[in-house]
Motif scaffolding. Structure first.
Motif, PDB file in Angstrom:
ATOM      1  N   SER A  49      -0.609   0.868  -5.193  1.00  0.00           N
ATOM      2  CA  SER A  49      -0.100   0.386  -6.469  1.00  0.00           C
ATOM      3  C   SER A  49       0.133   1.557  -7.428  1.00  0.00           C
ATOM      4  N   TYR A  50      -0.702   2.578  -7.332  1.00  0.00           N
ATOM      5  CA  TYR A  50      -0.495   3.792  -8.137  1.00  0.00           C
ATOM      6  C   TYR A  50       0.812   4.478  -7.744  1.00  0.00           C
ATOM      7  N   LEU A  51       1.043   4.664  -6.449  1.00  0.00           N
ATOM      8  CA  LEU A  51       2.266   5.310  -5.987  1.00  0.00           C
ATOM      9  C   LEU A  51       3.493   4.480  -6.348  1.00  0.00           C
ATOM     10  N   PHE A  52       3.365   3.164  -6.266  1.00  0.00           N
ATOM     11  CA  PHE A  52       4.494   2.265  -6.512  1.00  0.00           C
ATOM     12  C   PHE A  52       4.891   2.248  -7.990  1.00  0.00           C
ATOM     13  N   LEU A  53       3.921   2.360  -8.896  1.00  0.00           N
ATOM     14  CA  LEU A  53       4.183   2.141 -10.314  1.00  0.00           C
ATOM     15  C   LEU A  53       4.194   3.399 -11.180  1.00  0.00           C
ATOM     16  N   LYS A  54       3.689   4.515 -10.679  1.00  0.00           N
ATOM     17  CA  LYS A  54       3.425   5.668 -11.552  1.00  0.00           C
ATOM     18  C   LYS A  54       4.677   6.249 -12.202  1.00  0.00           C
ATOM     19  N   ASN A  55       5.852   6.064 -11.598  1.00  0.00           N
ATOM     20  CA  ASN A  55       7.078   6.594 -12.198  1.00  0.00           C
ATOM     21  C   ASN A  55       7.634   5.702 -13.302  1.00  0.00           C
ATOM     22  N   ASP A  56       7.134   4.473 -13.401  1.00  0.00           N
ATOM     23  CA  ASP A  56       7.620   3.519 -14.401  1.00  0.00           C
ATOM     24  C   ASP A  56       6.579   3.151 -15.440  1.00  0.00           C
ATOM     25  N   ILE A  57       5.300   3.236 -15.073  1.00  0.00           N
ATOM     26  CA  ILE A  57       4.210   2.804 -15.946  1.00  0.00           C
ATOM     27  C   ILE A  57       3.208   3.957 -16.080  1.00  0.00           C
ATOM     28  N   ALA A  58       2.766   4.242 -17.302  1.00  0.00           N
ATOM     29  CA  ALA A  58       1.790   5.314 -17.521  1.00  0.00           C
ATOM     30  C   ALA A  58       0.462   4.973 -16.848  1.00  0.00           C
ATOM     31  N   MET A  59      -0.036   5.904 -16.020  1.00  0.00           N
ATOM     32  CA  MET A  59      -1.315   5.750 -15.341  1.00  0.00           C
ATOM     33  C   MET A  59      -2.016   7.103 -15.316  1.00  0.00           C
ATOM     34  N   LEU A  60      -3.342   7.093 -15.276  1.00  0.00           N
ATOM     35  CA  LEU A  60      -4.084   8.339 -15.129  1.00  0.00           C
ATOM     36  C   LEU A  60      -3.849   8.903 -13.735  1.00  0.00           C
ATOM     37  N   ASP A  61      -3.848  10.234 -13.626  1.00  0.00           N
ATOM     38  CA  ASP A  61      -3.711  10.874 -12.319  1.00  0.00           C
ATOM     39  C   ASP A  61      -4.831  10.414 -11.387  1.00  0.00           C
ATOM     40  N   LYS A  62      -4.492  10.304 -10.102  1.00  0.00           N
ATOM     41  CA  LYS A  62      -5.457   9.879  -9.104  1.00  0.00           C
ATOM     42  C   LYS A  62      -5.270  10.692  -7.838  1.00  0.00           C
ATOM     43  N   ILE A  63      -6.331  10.785  -7.044  1.00  0.00           N
ATOM     44  CA  ILE A  63      -6.213  11.305  -5.686  1.00  0.00           C
ATOM     45  C   ILE A  63      -6.931  10.338  -4.755  1.00  0.00           C
ATOM     46  N   ILE A  64      -6.537  10.350  -3.493  1.00  0.00           N
ATOM     47  CA  ILE A  64      -7.225   9.548  -2.490  1.00  0.00           C
ATOM     48  C   ILE A  64      -8.106  10.481  -1.676  1.00  0.00           C
ATOM     49  N   TYR A  65      -9.261  10.011  -1.270  1.00  0.00           N
ATOM     50  CA  TYR A  65     -10.243  10.842  -0.574  1.00  0.00           C
ATOM     51  C   TYR A  65     -10.819  10.031   0.572  1.00  0.00           C
ATOM     52  N   ASN A  66     -10.791  10.607   1.792  1.00  0.00           N
ATOM     53  CA  ASN A  66     -11.266   9.861   2.960  1.00  0.00           C
ATOM     54  C   ASN A  66     -12.283  10.673   3.760  1.00  0.00           C
ATOM     55  N   GLU A  67     -12.615  10.180   4.928  1.00  0.00           N
ATOM     56  CA  GLU A  67     -13.657  10.818   5.740  1.00  0.00           C
ATOM     57  C   GLU A  67     -13.272  12.241   6.140  1.00  0.00           C
ATOM     58  N   ILE A  68     -12.005  12.459   6.478  1.00  0.00           N
ATOM     59  CA  ILE A  68     -11.553  13.796   6.864  1.00  0.00           C
ATOM     60  C   ILE A  68     -11.708  14.763   5.694  1.00  0.00           C
ATOM     61  N   ASP A  69     -11.328  14.320   4.507  1.00  0.00           N
ATOM     62  CA  ASP A  69     -11.491  15.153   3.316  1.00  0.00           C
ATOM     63  C   ASP A  69     -12.959  15.496   3.086  1.00  0.00           C
ATOM     64  N   PHE A  70     -13.810  14.492   3.291  1.00  0.00           N
ATOM     65  CA  PHE A  70     -15.242  14.689   3.082  1.00  0.00           C
ATOM     66  C   PHE A  70     -15.807  15.702   4.070  1.00  0.00           C
ATOM     67  N   LEU A  71     -15.443  15.557   5.348  1.00  0.00           N
ATOM     68  CA  LEU A  71     -15.957  16.471   6.377  1.00  0.00           C
ATOM     69  C   LEU A  71     -15.445  17.894   6.169  1.00  0.00           C
ATOM     70  N   ASN A  72     -14.242  18.009   5.620  1.00  0.00           N
ATOM     71  CA  ASN A  72     -13.669  19.332   5.335  1.00  0.00           C
ATOM     72  C   ASN A  72     -14.078  19.860   3.965  1.00  0.00           C
ATOM     73  N   ASN A  73     -14.919  19.086   3.266  1.00  0.00           N
ATOM     74  CA  ASN A  73     -15.393  19.475   1.935  1.00  0.00           C
ATOM     75  C   ASN A  73     -14.231  19.819   1.006  1.00  0.00           C
ATOM     76  N   LYS A  74     -13.226  18.945   1.005  1.00  0.00           N
ATOM     77  CA  LYS A  74     -12.048  19.151   0.161  1.00  0.00           C
ATOM     78  C   LYS A  74     -12.455  19.191  -1.305  1.00  0.00           C
ATOM     79  N   LYS A  75     -11.964  20.199  -2.009  1.00  0.00           N
ATOM     80  CA  LYS A  75     -12.347  20.398  -3.390  1.00  0.00           C
ATOM     81  C   LYS A  75     -11.652  19.392  -4.316  1.00  0.00           C
ATOM     82  N   ILE A  76     -12.353  19.023  -5.390  1.00  0.00           N
ATOM     83  CA  ILE A  76     -11.823  18.114  -6.407  1.00  0.00           C
ATOM     84  C   ILE A  76     -11.804  18.878  -7.724  1.00  0.00           C
ATOM     85  N   GLU A  77     -10.697  18.772  -8.433  1.00  0.00           N
ATOM     86  CA  GLU A  77     -10.509  19.590  -9.633  1.00  0.00           C
ATOM     87  C   GLU A  77     -11.155  18.989 -10.877  1.00  0.00           C
TER      88      GLU A  77
END
Length: 254
Positions: A49-77
């Protein structure tokens, strides 16, 4: 009239608000009050819903985070963040944490919910909620809370004792109507907003809100009656369209 009954969908969450039950109604050709499979499955998915609406409706920035990201210790800003399940409603599973505290919390949430959504936490945010149907928009509730608005806060006895405050804002009415149209909603939905520096940001869409958002309308009986008529008329028009198509095919064979 060929159809005198209509299904009133009241379920919340998995297998009801997410489009599963709507698909069942569609399969058995049963008219119902509520959004269809597309709008329901889109709104329950916070990432899509974020990807579908973000170009038309103001929304806070978001990222998606899954098991692969967790195992790779992906950094969050984000130095301070909100973590929530990708699928779900009613503020279930939401956590607020600092960046250096996020890793174990992410591990627990990913283990339980698989994908999670992460967005920046902003202090002193105003929160509002509004319901909308095909032909009506409700008054706007100012969300009051003692603490962070998680599941326990939302449904606690203390929170229910807080005095309700409602406002009217034509700007927000227009945003709600636009969202309703963009996702091709039907029935009665509820939309939750943040307000930051006098600007509204979409937070979440509930296509089957608790109590159908009835407390937000002064004329809920009229709103509900209108939605029932729309559901029945849509089914009748569909039947007549099919009847005309079959008749045309029969005539062409003759």
């Amino acid at each position: 009239m060929l159809f005198r009954s209509v299904m009133l969908l009241l379920g919340h969450g998995e297998n009801s608000e997410d489009g599963v039950f709507q698909g069942l109604m569609r399969y058995y050709d049963i008219p119902y009050v509520g959004s269809d499979l597309f709008a329901s499955s889109l709104a329950i998915d916070k990432w899509m819903s974020y990807l579908f609406l973000k170009n038309d409706i103001a929304m806070l920035d978001k990222i998606i985070y899954n098991e692969i990201d967790f195992l790779n210790n992906k950094k969050i800003e984000y130095p301070l963040m909100i973590i929530k399940p990708r699928f779900g409603g009613s503020s279930i599973g939401i956590r607020i944490c600092k960046n250096n505290e996020a890793y174990p919390i992410l591990g627990n949430l990913i283990y339980e919910y698989k994908d999670v959504i992460i967005e920046p936490f902003i202090n002193d945010v105003l929160e509002y909620t509004q319901a909308i149907s095909n032909n009506y928009v409700s008054k706007i509730e100012v969300i009051k809370k003692n603490n962070f608005y998680d599941f326990n806060e939302k449904y606690s006895s203390d929170n229910k004792m807080l005095a309700k405050e409602f406002i009217i804002d034509n700007e927000l009415d227009g945003i709600s109507r636009r969202i309703y149209k963009l996702i091709n909603a039907s029935g009665i939905i509820r939309i939750d907003y943040f307000k930051i520096n006098n600007k509204y940001y979409l937070n979440e869409i509930n296509t089957l809100p608790g109590a159908m958002g009835s407390y937000l309308f002064d004329n809920f009986d009229i709103v509900l009656e209108d939605e029932i008529k729309i559901a029945l008329n849509n089914r009748i028009n569909k039947y007549r369209s099919e009847e005309r198509r079959v008749g045309k095919e029969c005539r062409s064979r003759w």
